[in-house]
Design a protein around this motif. Structure first.
Motif, mmCIF file in Angstrom:
data_model
loop_
_atom_site.group_PDB
_atom_site.id
_atom_site.type_symbol
_atom_site.label_atom_id
_atom_site.label_comp_id
_atom_site.label_asym_id
_atom_site.label_seq_id
_atom_site.Cartn_x
_atom_site.Cartn_y
_atom_site.Cartn_z
ATOM 1 N N ILE A 253 0.865 -1.244 -0.656
ATOM 2 C CA ILE A 253 -0.253 0.358 0.402
ATOM 3 C C ILE A 253 0.553 1.090 -0.079
ATOM 4 N N PHE B 163 -0.055 5.154 1.459
ATOM 5 C CA PHE B 163 -0.993 6.038 2.751
ATOM 6 C C PHE B 163 -0.328 7.505 3.222
ATOM 7 N N GLU C 195 3.796 9.040 5.760
ATOM 8 C CA GLU C 195 3.341 8.631 5.111
ATOM 9 C C GLU C 195 5.133 7.811 4.105
ATOM 10 N N ASN D 202 -9.141 2.522 -3.212
ATOM 11 C CA ASN D 202 -8.924 3.661 -2.400
ATOM 12 C C ASN D 202 -9.965 3.217 -1.039
ATOM 13 N N THR E 192 -10.171 4.291 3.057
ATOM 14 C CA THR E 192 -10.008 6.028 4.077
ATOM 15 C C THR E 192 -10.187 5.387 5.513
ATOM 16 N N PHE F 61 -6.200 8.074 7.412
ATOM 17 C CA PHE F 61 -4.824 7.324 6.770
ATOM 18 C C PHE F 61 -5.779 6.999 5.451
ATOM 19 N N GLU F 62 -5.835 7.806 4.696
ATOM 20 C CA GLU F 62 -6.044 7.659 2.747
ATOM 21 C C GLU F 62 -4.795 6.673 2.259
ATOM 22 N N VAL F 63 -5.459 5.515 2.147
ATOM 23 C CA VAL F 63 -4.681 4.375 1.902
ATOM 24 C C VAL F 63 -4.607 4.134 0.645
#
Length: 450
Positions: A174, A176, A189, A218, A220, A241-243
């Motif tokens: 991933i 992130f 990050e 994607n 969240t 976290f945006e993954v």
């Protein structure tokens, strides 16, 4: 020279020392005569500089040197004549604190100073055969070996690309970006990071919210950092976290056979099992050793009661107390969070410091009386082992210990302690008791929780 004892309380002694001006001047003149043949001054042939001229040029520096030598020699004589063993270096209310110190450097004035000593107590050793300790023994079962070998296999399991949603046991790669209060934070990050679902390698809730994700998806994730998180600025805070899931890999099958063992440098699966069993047995033996040692020290503490030097206790307490406060600060916790107050904690840790000092003195006395020593070769081997823990920096580590006596002493001390413990265990009444793995480690877990 006059030496007068001015105080004797417990392990503390105080003396008043007076050295006559005539004695100081005689020693200074002798030193100037030595310098006469060594110094070179413009206008004078070597060895022909008048002492009176040397005195004008070097008199104060020579007298300062003589005063320092006299103080050190006198203190040494006090210790030797009284048969003292010092706990710490003498504390001197030195002549430099005298308002007329500069006059003293000119000569013709008595040297007077006070010295305070803290001495080691005389220790009456008990009968070590009266100490009884129980040694826990744990047998390594085949089931434990099976579990350990399986963990090794799982850690070396091959992975292959998987189509469809991820499940526990799958490995995700991933990218992130993390946010706290809508702002990115340092260390939040990552790119091409592997996440093994179910491994609990990330903060709580992170892996769980990736179950069911597919490659290219994607997500969240909403999580909360633990209260004891290492980065205290994040501890206890909610984060987002945006993954981006870049790939999903499923674990492949792995056969526990001789071929697998060969990939780990073992001759066969049986040899691998033997190695694993020996490593588990070594772990158990180490834990048992710590329990036996703790019981032995408890026995020594119970049978040896004497006053300990306050200065040594203060030093030990300061070291312990500093670590306690550093740990609390790192975890953003207070004494109230630990269910105590700072004053109560101080008292507890001071008792711990006193016990450590007392046991250290007892062990040192036992070692001295029984001529227990640590050889230079043993210290060298220990330093080499420490250096090996820093691949690529072995020479720097070696040079550090070679140049730093205090660091070398920190290597020698535990070696000496273990030798004394071995000596005592030969004399003490040691009985073995078979216990379970849980019983062996129970006290350790309780202590960690405390």
């Amino acid at each position: 020279m006059q030496v007068t004892e001015t105080g004797a309380e417990g392990l503390k002694r105080a003396f008043r020392v007076v050295v006559s001006a005539a004695d100081l001047d005689a020693r200074a003149d002798a030193r100037l005569n030595e310098l006469k043949g060594q110094v070179k001054l413009n206008g004078f042939r070597p060895g022909k500089v008048p002492v009176a001229h040397l005195k004008r040029v070097y008199g104060k520096s020579v007298m300062s040197e003589i005063i320092e030598q006299t103080v050190n020699e006198t203190n040494g004589k006090i210790v030797e004549e009284h048969g003292f063993k010092l706990a710490l270096q003498p504390r001197i209310k030195g002549p430099e604190e005298d308002p007329q110190f500069q006059t003293l450097l000119d000569g013709g004035k008595d040297l007077a100073y006070d010295v305070e000593l803290e001495i080691l107590p005389k220790i009456e050793l008990g009968n070590f055969k009266d100490i009884s300790v129980e040694k826990p023994v744990v047998e390594v079962t085949e089931a434990e070996v099976d579990e350990a070998v399986q963990r090794i296999a799982d850690a070396n399991r091959p992975f292959a690309t998987k189509e469809g949603p991820a499940a526990d046991g799958d490995r995700l790669t991933i990218d992130f970006t993390g946010y706290v209060d809508g702002e990115k934070f340092q260390g939040g990050e990552g790119q091409d990071i592997d996440v093994l679902l179910g491994s609990k390698g990330f903060i709580p809730g992170f892996e769980e919210q990736l179950v069911g994700a597919s490659a290219g998806e994607n997500r969240t994730l909403n999580v909360t950092f633990p209260e004891g998180y290492a980065a205290k600025e994040l501890a206890g805070k909610a984060a987002t976290f945006e993954v981006t899931v870049k790939s999903v890999d499923a674990p492949g099958a792995i056969a526990l056979d001789d071929a697998f063992a060969a990939t780990l440098g073992q001759e066969s699966l049986e040899k691998l099992r033997e190695t694993v069993k020996a490593r588990i047995a070594q772990e158990y033996a180490g834990a048992a050793r710590q329990k036996v040692k703790r019981a032995l020290l408890d026995g020594l503490d119970a049978t040896h009661k004497f006053d300990v030097p306050e200065g040594l206790v203060e030093q030990e307490f300061y070291g312990v107390w500093s670590r306690v406060n550093e740990d609390l600060a790192a975890q953003s916790r207070t004494f109230a969070d630990e269910g105590t107050t700072e004053e109560e904690a101080r008292q507890d840790y001071r008792r711990i410091a006193e016990r450590r000092v007392r046991l250290g003195l007892v062990l040192a006395e036992i070692g001295e009386r029984n001529n227990i020593q640590v050889s230079d070769d043993e210290v060298t081997r220990a330093v080499v082992e420490r250096a090996r823990q820093f691949p690529g920096q072995e020479q720097q580590v070696w040079d550090y210990y070679r140049r730093t006596p205090e660091a070398l002493a920190s290597v020698r001390a535990p070696l000496f302690e273990e030798k004394v413990v071995d000596f005592l265990l030969e004399l003490a009444n040691v009985t073995e008791k078979t216990v379970t793995k849980e019983e062996l480690f129970k006290d350790d877990e309780d202590e960690k929780a405390a």
